[in-house]
Design a protein around this motif. Structure first.
Motif, PDB file in Angstrom:
ATOM      1  N   CYS A 260       0.860  -1.181   0.000  1.00 41.84           N
ATOM      2  CA  CYS A 260       0.000   0.000   0.000  1.00 41.84           C
ATOM      3  C   CYS A 260       0.895   1.229   0.000  1.00 41.84           C
ATOM      4  O   CYS A 260       1.962   1.247   0.621  1.00 41.84           O
ATOM      5  CB  CYS A 260      -0.885  -0.017   1.241  1.00 41.84           C
ATOM      6  SG  CYS A 260      -1.999   1.385   1.381  1.00 41.84           S
TER       7      CYS A 260
ATOM      8  N   ASN B 198      -9.567   9.713  -3.158  1.00 48.45           N
ATOM      9  CA  ASN B 198      -9.046   8.434  -2.691  1.00 48.45           C
ATOM     10  C   ASN B 198      -7.564   8.326  -3.033  1.00 48.45           C
ATOM     11  O   ASN B 198      -7.196   8.197  -4.198  1.00 48.45           O
ATOM     12  CB  ASN B 198      -9.827   7.281  -3.325  1.00 48.45           C
ATOM     13  CG  ASN B 198     -11.140   7.016  -2.616  1.00 48.45           C
ATOM     14  OD1 ASN B 198     -11.663   7.882  -1.920  1.00 48.45           O
ATOM     15  ND2 ASN B 198     -11.683   5.830  -2.794  1.00 48.45           N
ATOM     16  N   ASP B 199      -6.712   8.397  -2.027  1.00 47.24           N
ATOM     17  CA  ASP B 199      -5.277   8.503  -2.287  1.00 47.24           C
ATOM     18  C   ASP B 199      -4.444   7.405  -1.642  1.00 47.24           C
ATOM     19  O   ASP B 199      -3.243   7.312  -1.875  1.00 47.24           O
ATOM     20  CB  ASP B 199      -4.756   9.870  -1.833  1.00 47.24           C
ATOM     21  CG  ASP B 199      -5.100  10.205  -0.390  1.00 47.24           C
ATOM     22  OD1 ASP B 199      -5.752   9.385   0.275  1.00 47.24           O
ATOM     23  OD2 ASP B 199      -4.712  11.296   0.075  1.00 47.24           O
ATOM     24  N   CYS B 200      -5.055   6.568  -0.841  1.00 51.52           N
ATOM     25  CA  CYS B 200      -4.374   5.424  -0.250  1.00 51.52           C
ATOM     26  C   CYS B 200      -4.666   4.218  -1.142  1.00 51.52           C
ATOM     27  O   CYS B 200      -5.819   3.780  -1.237  1.00 51.52           O
ATOM     28  CB  CYS B 200      -4.886   5.186   1.169  1.00 51.52           C
ATOM     29  SG  CYS B 200      -4.154   3.773   2.004  1.00 51.52           S
ATOM     30  N   VAL B 201      -3.648   3.725  -1.838  1.00 54.77           N
ATOM     31  CA  VAL B 201      -3.877   2.718  -2.884  1.00 54.77           C
ATOM     32  C   VAL B 201      -3.259   1.373  -2.484  1.00 54.77           C
ATOM     33  O   VAL B 201      -2.158   1.315  -1.942  1.00 54.77           O
ATOM     34  CB  VAL B 201      -3.320   3.187  -4.244  1.00 54.77           C
ATOM     35  CG1 VAL B 201      -4.172   4.320  -4.800  1.00 54.77           C
ATOM     36  CG2 VAL B 201      -1.865   3.636  -4.132  1.00 54.77           C
TER      37      VAL B 201
ATOM     38  N   LEU C 266      -3.530  -2.478  -9.227  1.00 56.35           N
ATOM     39  CA  LEU C 266      -4.376  -1.755  -8.282  1.00 56.35           C
ATOM     40  C   LEU C 266      -5.607  -2.585  -7.946  1.00 56.35           C
ATOM     41  O   LEU C 266      -6.335  -3.014  -8.827  1.00 56.35           O
ATOM     42  CB  LEU C 266      -4.798  -0.407  -8.877  1.00 56.35           C
ATOM     43  CG  LEU C 266      -5.693   0.469  -7.992  1.00 56.35           C
ATOM     44  CD1 LEU C 266      -4.979   0.867  -6.709  1.00 56.35           C
ATOM     45  CD2 LEU C 266      -6.141   1.715  -8.765  1.00 56.35           C
TER      46      LEU C 266
ATOM     47  N   ILE D 158      -0.971   7.608  -3.514  1.00 55.28           N
ATOM     48  CA  ILE D 158      -1.138   7.676  -4.966  1.00 55.28           C
ATOM     49  C   ILE D 158      -0.085   8.569  -5.634  1.00 55.28           C
ATOM     50  O   ILE D 158       0.218   8.399  -6.824  1.00 55.28           O
ATOM     51  CB  ILE D 158      -2.568   8.161  -5.315  1.00 55.28           C
ATOM     52  CG1 ILE D 158      -2.893   7.813  -6.769  1.00 55.28           C
ATOM     53  CG2 ILE D 158      -2.725   9.646  -5.015  1.00 55.28           C
ATOM     54  CD1 ILE D 158      -4.355   8.043  -7.116  1.00 55.28           C
TER      55      ILE D 158
ATOM     56  N   SER E  57      -8.813   1.276  -3.142  1.00 56.61           N
ATOM     57  CA  SER E  57      -8.283   2.545  -2.644  1.00 56.61           C
ATOM     58  C   SER E  57      -9.251   3.136  -1.625  1.00 56.61           C
ATOM     59  O   SER E  57     -10.410   2.742  -1.534  1.00 56.61           O
ATOM     60  CB  SER E  57      -8.070   3.534  -3.801  1.00 56.61           C
ATOM     61  OG  SER E  57      -9.308   3.888  -4.380  1.00 56.61           O
TER      62      SER E  57
END
Length: 284
Positions: free
Chosen positions: A109, A272-275, A128, A112, A131
């Protein structure tokens, strides 16, 4: 390449690496001794000029995922492919465990905006998977507002695993628990670890998961601003943390608006920036 398994004596080198990461708020020094003492996986460093200048961690999570994390390179040693070298070494260890059945999959994780890390993992056939949004609240935003712990009614959230896994919340996030930049599969081992660490709490009637990974990571099960705000303020005061992070799987306009109004922050303007990336073994 001169590799070494990290020991307690390497702490100062880790602090030196971390001071230029996330504006000096890197969690690595706070989890260093825990990671050094973990029996499974590998906490690996590269030594140059007599010191550790790059690190990475392969962890076996409670859900038996092989997890790649903690990749860091000292600011003075970037551009020398050290991150690639550690990543390759740890990935190969994880892949061996995968083929031996010790883990069920390999995942990682990141944020992004870490384009180089994402490109590096995609080259290894990671894709991916999911997210979420990570919002932040800084202690400085509340320190002059006369807040204290008396305003919070906090109790242990007593719930069985059967009822926990049946919560509607998990139907909206593919049965994943996300905190500390980690996506965990919902399973009995994960639940038991949350119970043992006293991470399941009810704050002012809001069911929450508050997990410490250097600083509080918060999930509010009802996904409301009121629940998020109460859990966040409580955590900042209780743990005297500089910052708390909130993981929101399904952000919606009204919630984002209230977060912005109340001095919450996001690195990527509340997108949404946590991938979460997983390795595809089949097509390799």
């Amino acid at each position: 390449m001169n590799y070494k398994i990290l020991t307690d004596e390497d702490y100062n080198d880790i602090v030196d690496i971390s001071k230029n990461i996330w504006d000096g708020n890197d969690y690595l020094p706070k989890v260093f001794y825990k990671w050094v003492n973990e029996k499974d996986g590998c906490f690996l460093g590269v030594v140059k000029d007599g010191k550790v200048v790059a690190v990475g961690k392969y962890t076996i999570l409670p859900d038996k995922q092989g997890w790649l994390e903690g990749l860091r390179v000292h600011i003075d040693y970037r551009g020398q492919q050290l991150g690639h070298a550690i990543s390759d070494m740890l990935f190969n260890l994880a892949r061996e465990d995968l083929r031996n059945g010790k883990i069920t999959n390999i995942a990682m994780c990141t944020h992004i905006d870490t384009k180089a890390s994402i490109k590096m993992m995609e080259a290894k056939n990671f894709h991916l998977n999911q997210s979420c949004l990570v919002a932040f609240k800084n202690y400085n935003s509340i320190k002059n507002k006369n807040l204290n712990l008396d305003r919070f009614k906090v109790e242990k959230w007593k719930i069985s695993y059967k009822n926990f896994k049946s919560l509607d919340y998990f139907k909206t996030c593919n049965n994943k628990l996300t905190y500390g930049f980690t996506f965990l599969n919902l399973c009995k081992s994960t639940f038991d670890e949350l119970v043992q660490s006293n991470s399941l709490v009810i704050v002012n009637s809001h069911r929450c998961i508050i997990k410490m990974k250097g600083y509080p990571s918060i999930i509010c099960i009802d996904n409301t601003f009121e629940g998020i705000n109460d859990a966040t303020l409580y955590s900042l005061l209780k743990y005297k943390a500089n910052e708390a992070e909130i993981y929101i799987t399904n952000p919606y306009d009204e919630l984002i608006h209230k977060l912005k109004e109340n001095e919450y922050e996001s690195i990527s303007n509340f997108k949404n920036d946590c991938v979460y990336y997983t390795y595809d073994e089949i097509s390799k």
